[in-house]
Scaffold this motif. Structure first.
Motif, PDB file in Angstrom:
ATOM      1  N   ASN A 140      25.264  11.505  25.088  1.00 29.03           N
ATOM      2  CA  ASN A 140      25.815  11.326  26.431  1.00 29.03           C
ATOM      3  C   ASN A 140      27.293  11.682  26.458  1.00 29.03           C
ATOM      4  O   ASN A 140      27.739  12.470  27.288  1.00 29.03           O
ATOM      5  N   SER A 141      28.060  11.094  25.523  1.00 25.73           N
ATOM      6  CA  SER A 141      29.502  11.348  25.472  1.00 25.73           C
ATOM      7  C   SER A 141      29.761  12.827  25.167  1.00 25.73           C
ATOM      8  O   SER A 141      30.639  13.456  25.776  1.00 25.73           O
ATOM      9  N   ALA A 142      28.971  13.375  24.219  1.00 24.36           N
ATOM     10  CA  ALA A 142      29.168  14.765  23.821  1.00 24.36           C
ATOM     11  C   ALA A 142      28.939  15.698  25.005  1.00 24.36           C
ATOM     12  O   ALA A 142      29.724  16.625  25.244  1.00 24.36           O
ATOM     13  N   GLY A 143      27.859  15.425  25.752  1.00 22.07           N
ATOM     14  CA  GLY A 143      27.519  16.264  26.912  1.00 22.07           C
ATOM     15  C   GLY A 143      28.628  16.215  27.953  1.00 22.07           C
ATOM     16  O   GLY A 143      29.069  17.248  28.483  1.00 22.07           O
ATOM     17  N   MET A 144      29.103  14.981  28.225  1.00 19.11           N
ATOM     18  CA  MET A 144      30.167  14.824  29.215  1.00 19.11           C
ATOM     19  C   MET A 144      31.428  15.570  28.766  1.00 19.11           C
ATOM     20  O   MET A 144      32.081  16.260  29.549  1.00 19.11           O
ATOM     21  N   ALA A 145      31.753  15.403  27.476  1.00 21.59           N
ATOM     22  CA  ALA A 145      32.973  15.997  26.932  1.00 21.59           C
ATOM     23  C   ALA A 145      32.904  17.515  27.031  1.00 21.59           C
ATOM     24  O   ALA A 145      33.865  18.178  27.425  1.00 21.59           O
ATOM     25  N   LEU A 146      31.711  18.055  26.726  1.00 17.85           N
ATOM     26  CA  LEU A 146      31.534  19.498  26.742  1.00 17.85           C
ATOM     27  C   LEU A 146      31.742  20.038  28.163  1.00 17.85           C
ATOM     28  O   LEU A 146      32.488  21.003  28.374  1.00 17.85           O
ATOM     29  N   GLY A 147      31.078  19.386  29.120  1.00 16.30           N
ATOM     30  CA  GLY A 147      31.200  19.837  30.510  1.00 16.30           C
ATOM     31  C   GLY A 147      32.640  19.781  30.984  1.00 16.30           C
ATOM     32  O   GLY A 147      33.165  20.723  31.590  1.00 16.30           O
ATOM     33  N   TYR A 148      33.286  18.691  30.635  1.00 15.46           N
ATOM     34  CA  TYR A 148      34.660  18.492  31.071  1.00 15.46           C
ATOM     35  C   TYR A 148      35.577  19.504  30.390  1.00 15.46           C
ATOM     36  O   TYR A 148      36.460  20.092  31.028  1.00 15.46           O
ATOM     37  N   ALA A 149      35.346  19.731  29.112  1.00 19.70           N
ATOM     38  CA  ALA A 149      36.184  20.654  28.349  1.00 19.70           C
ATOM     39  C   ALA A 149      36.063  22.065  28.914  1.00 19.70           C
ATOM     40  O   ALA A 149      37.057  22.790  29.039  1.00 19.70           O
ATOM     41  N   ASN A 150      34.831  22.458  29.271  1.00 20.39           N
ATOM     42  CA  ASN A 150      34.625  23.778  29.847  1.00 20.39           C
ATOM     43  C   ASN A 150      35.420  23.941  31.129  1.00 20.39           C
ATOM     44  O   ASN A 150      36.115  24.939  31.332  1.00 20.39           O
ATOM     45  N   ALA A 151      35.312  22.936  32.003  1.00 19.75           N
ATOM     46  CA  ALA A 151      35.993  22.999  33.288  1.00 19.75           C
ATOM     47  C   ALA A 151      37.508  23.058  33.079  1.00 19.75           C
ATOM     48  O   ALA A 151      38.215  23.850  33.706  1.00 19.75           O
ATOM     49  N   LEU A 152      37.968  22.226  32.132  1.00 19.90           N
ATOM     50  CA  LEU A 152      39.392  22.154  31.852  1.00 19.90           C
ATOM     51  C   LEU A 152      39.930  23.466  31.325  1.00 19.90           C
ATOM     52  O   LEU A 152      40.957  23.970  31.777  1.00 19.90           O
ATOM     53  N   SER A 153      39.199  24.015  30.368  1.00 20.71           N
ATOM     54  CA  SER A 153      39.719  25.217  29.737  1.00 20.71           C
ATOM     55  C   SER A 153      39.722  26.371  30.741  1.00 20.71           C
ATOM     56  O   SER A 153      40.617  27.208  30.738  1.00 20.71           O
ATOM     57  N   GLN A 154      38.704  26.362  31.633  1.00 21.11           N
ATOM     58  CA  GLN A 154      38.673  27.403  32.653  1.00 21.11           C
ATOM     59  C   GLN A 154      39.913  27.310  33.550  1.00 21.11           C
ATOM     60  O   GLN A 154      40.586  28.306  33.807  1.00 21.11           O
TER      61      GLN A 154
END
Lengths: 384, 329
Positions: A140-154
């Motif tokens: 759960n945490s990993a999935g959230m982190a990944l989604g957030y990281a993608n948005a952030l880096s974009q």
């Protein structure tokens, strides 16, 4: 006596016997404080417990940072990660090799590594690469982190490109707006779901014991020696528990609204109506279990199994029914919990009226009628 | 209770309770086999037999509480399984079957309402029944706080509230002290004198002797039927009391012998039921084994008849009755 007046008298007697049965059940309930405690106390206590403890909102994910670039843009990226409540920097390290031991020990769940040359690549217009290490054991945490990281880096990439004078135009950009629960707060979704589970458990358990108790005490033999009919016994037993169940609905909704800020966007009358229908279906399920088992011990176990599993796993409360394998979807569509979860969310969050929950009401109503029919069929007037 | 008598009671000429060829099996066990009996208005019929004889099964079939595997069960000419029959029938099960957490008053009210009695009628009958069962001072007491005898009287009152034409009692004085038992029987006699038909079961011989007629049930079969004193008169085996210096040795010697239908110690003596004509030879032989014996014939009690019938179902058959009166010596 004429045929018509005989018929009238017979109908009058049915009502009298129904009322006698219901009145007797009320006496049983009032004399057994445990029943009242179970019926009224347990749902509120559980709602408080679950409401505060169970949450799918993820925040403060522990993050370890390695910044080998030490530039403005790398600091900007780290600041972006730190900005929300989602991540919390728990450690800063010099080399990428130091990250994994921290994930291994559980000190951090995510590692952000910005390599040397990040700025250079950014300025050159190449895609700069920062590495994100995720602890997959907590998906759960990993999935959230990944989604957030993608948005952030974009976002960070866009910003950096603008700064470099080469604005980046994405061919397709999603602009999501979440309706009905803008904050995506899980309590708003969870509390109505929890209400379903609590009401199911209480309703089925209450009636599951009533008929079985009469068999065990021997009073069923005396009851069957009177002219009372099977329908009169069943409905007479149902009535007081229905009222008790509706008090439960009121209690749970009140707690949900007052303590967890669950909105009631729809009309209270619609919510009450669908809850009443669902309550009837669940009480009837309990009665069927009671009639079929004739044993309080077996009945209570069956009541727990037949309510907890479908309402927790197959109702769409936690796992969306649409994502289940089709055989499970078929099973899920038998139990009314799924329809009630849907209906409650539609009414409470979307403000829908009866027209938007017609299918749910129909399905719950059919379940009630089916349970009533099999209970009467199973409920033979014989003691052996 | 005469003023309350159900007008239908006196009008009935035929049997009120009727069983014809009743059969009930539980798996391979035949609990009741080809059983026929009838109870007339104003009659007390006792179904007697040891535990497991099939008494409760028979009663449940006759009250429509158990499906039949064969035969016919009727109350007032109607099939016992019809729900309508319940209004004609008062039933008191063997085990505690009232609501323990409800008071005496509440139990009576509940059953009165199930039988469709209006409030005024219900209250009038309740008062009357509480008075004659002497439960009036305990109206507010919870049923599970009553003594065994009081509880049975309440159960009887609940069964009588709707003034049934037939009353069925399964072991009514089971677990009841002798005083309460006498009271219970006085109540039963009172209602029977108004024309009610009563069918009851009992394993107790004293109680059986109070019935107008009895049927002896053993292994699901009716072995004999008749008035208790007629059965006693027709009993053609020999009953005697034997005195000896060594009662236990005599008992050990006789137990299990084919001629001995029943034996039981009574004080220093041994009470024997012996097959007709076997007394002289058997006791002469016994004397050679355990020493001198003194015996004298005794009038058969109903219990002797019962035990004799269990060992020999022909014990009371009609032809033997006249030729064997007083045939013990």
């Amino acid at each position: 006596m004429s045929g018509a007046s005989k018929k009238r008298r017979r109908r009058g007697l049915v009502l009298i016997r129904f009322a006698a049965m219901a009145g007797k059940e009320v006496n049983h309930i009032l004399r057994d404080p445990q029943v009242l405690l179970f019926a009224l106390g347990m749902p509120v206590v559980l709602l408080l417990l679950f409401g505060y403890a169970v949450t799918f909102d993820i925040d403060h994910i522990p993050l370890v940072v390695v910044d080998q670039e030490q530039s403005a843009s790398s600091r900007e990226l780290i600041a972006a990660f730190e900005g929300g409540d989602l991540f919390e920097v728990v450690a800063v390290r010099e080399t990428p090799e130091e990250v994994e031991p921290l994930l291994q020990r559980g000190v951090a769940k995510v590692g952000l590594i910005i390599p040397e040359g990040f700025d250079r690549e950014l300025l050159r217009g190449d895609s700069p690469q920062a590495q994100l290490l995720l602890d997959g054991t907590d998906n759960n945490s990993a999935g959230m982190a990944l989604g957030y990281a993608n948005a952030l880096s974009q976002a960070a990439t866009k910003k950096a490109a603008e700064r470099a004078g080469t604005p980046l135009e994405l061919p397709l950009e999603a602009r999501a707006r979440t309706l009905y629960n803008p904050g995506l707060r899980s309590t708003v979704v969870l509390v109505p779901g929890l209400m379903v589970i609590l009401l199911v458990m209480v309703a089925v358990m209450l009636t599951a014991l009533t008929v079985a108790r009469e068999y065990e005490r021997g009073s069923m033999e005396q009851l069957f020696a009177t002219p009372i009919g099977r329908l009169e016994v069943i409905l007479g037993k149902l009535a007081p528990y229905f009222i008790l169940g509706m008090v439960d609905v009121l209690l749970v909704v009140t707690v949900g609204v007052l303590l967890f800020d669950v909105p009631i966007a729809g009309e209270l009358a619609v919510l009450t109506g669908v809850s009443a229908l669902f309550m009837l279906a669940m009480l009837m399920q309990g009665l069927f279990i009671s009639v079929a088992t004739r044993n309080q011990m077996v009945a209570s176990q069956l009541a727990v199994i037949s309510t907890l599993l479908p309402s927790l796993l197959l109702s769409g409360f936690i796992f969306p029914v649409e994502s289940m394998p089709s055989p499970l979807q078929v099973v899920a569509s038998i139990f009314p919990a799924r329809y009630f979860v849907h209906a409650v969310r539609v009414v409470m969050l979307k403000g829908g009226g009866f027209e938007s929950i017609g299918v749910d009401c129909l399905a719950i109503g059919l379940f009630f009628l089916a349970m009533l029919a099999v209970s009467i069929k199973r409920f033979r007037r014989f003691v052996a | 209770m005469t003023s309350d008598a159900n007008p239908q009671l006196q009008e009935k000429g035929g049997p009120v309770i009727e069983a014809q060829g009743l059969v009930r099996r539980f798996g391979k066990l035949v609990a009741v086999s080809d059983l026929s009996l009838h109870v007339a208005a104003g009659e007390i019929y006792g179904l007697i037999g040891p535990d497991g004889a099939g008494k409760t099964t028979t009663i449940r079939m006759l009250t429509g509480l158990m499906a039949l595997d064969g035969g016919v069960a009727r109350v007032s000419g109607e099939d016992a399984s019809n729900v309508g029959v319940r209004e004609q029938l008062g039933y008191m099960p063997q085990q505690y079957a009232l609501y323990g957490d409800l008071s005496v008053d509440e139990n009576l009210t509940f059953f009165g309402r199930l039988f469709g009695l209006n409030r005024a009628e219900r209250e009038r009958r309740k008062d009357r029944l509480l008075e004659i069962t002497r439960l009036a001072p305990f109206r507010k007491r919870r049923a599970d706080q009553l003594s065994g005898g009081m509880y049975k009287k309440l159960a009887l009152a609940c069964a009588l509230l709707h003034q049934p034409v037939a009353l069925v009692l399964d072991e009514p004085s089971n677990g009841v002290d002798p005083v309460s038992r006498r009271e219970l029987w006085e109540l039963i006699y009172e209602f029977v004198s108004d024309g009610m038909a009563v069918l009851l079961s009992t394993p107790d011989m004293d109680e059986a002797a109070r019935c107008h007629r009895v049927g002896l049930l053993h292994h699901g079969k009716l072995l004999a039927e008749g008035a208790p004193d007629a059965l006693t008169r027709r009993f053609h085996h020999e009953t005697l009391m034997v005195r000896t210096a060594n009662r236990d040795a005599l008992e050990d010697l006789l137990v299990g012998r084919e001629e001995v239908l029943a034996l039981s110690p009574e004080g220093a003596e041994l009470r024997l039921v012996l097959r007709r004509g076997s007394t002289q030879a058997l006791l002469a032989w016994a004397e050679t084994q355990v020493g001198a014996l003194h015996w004298e014939p005794s009038k058969p009690a109903f219990e002797d008849v019962f035990l004799g019938l269990l060992a020999d179902p022909q014990s009371c058959s009609e032809p033997a009755a006249t030729e064997l009166s007083g045939g013990a010596q």
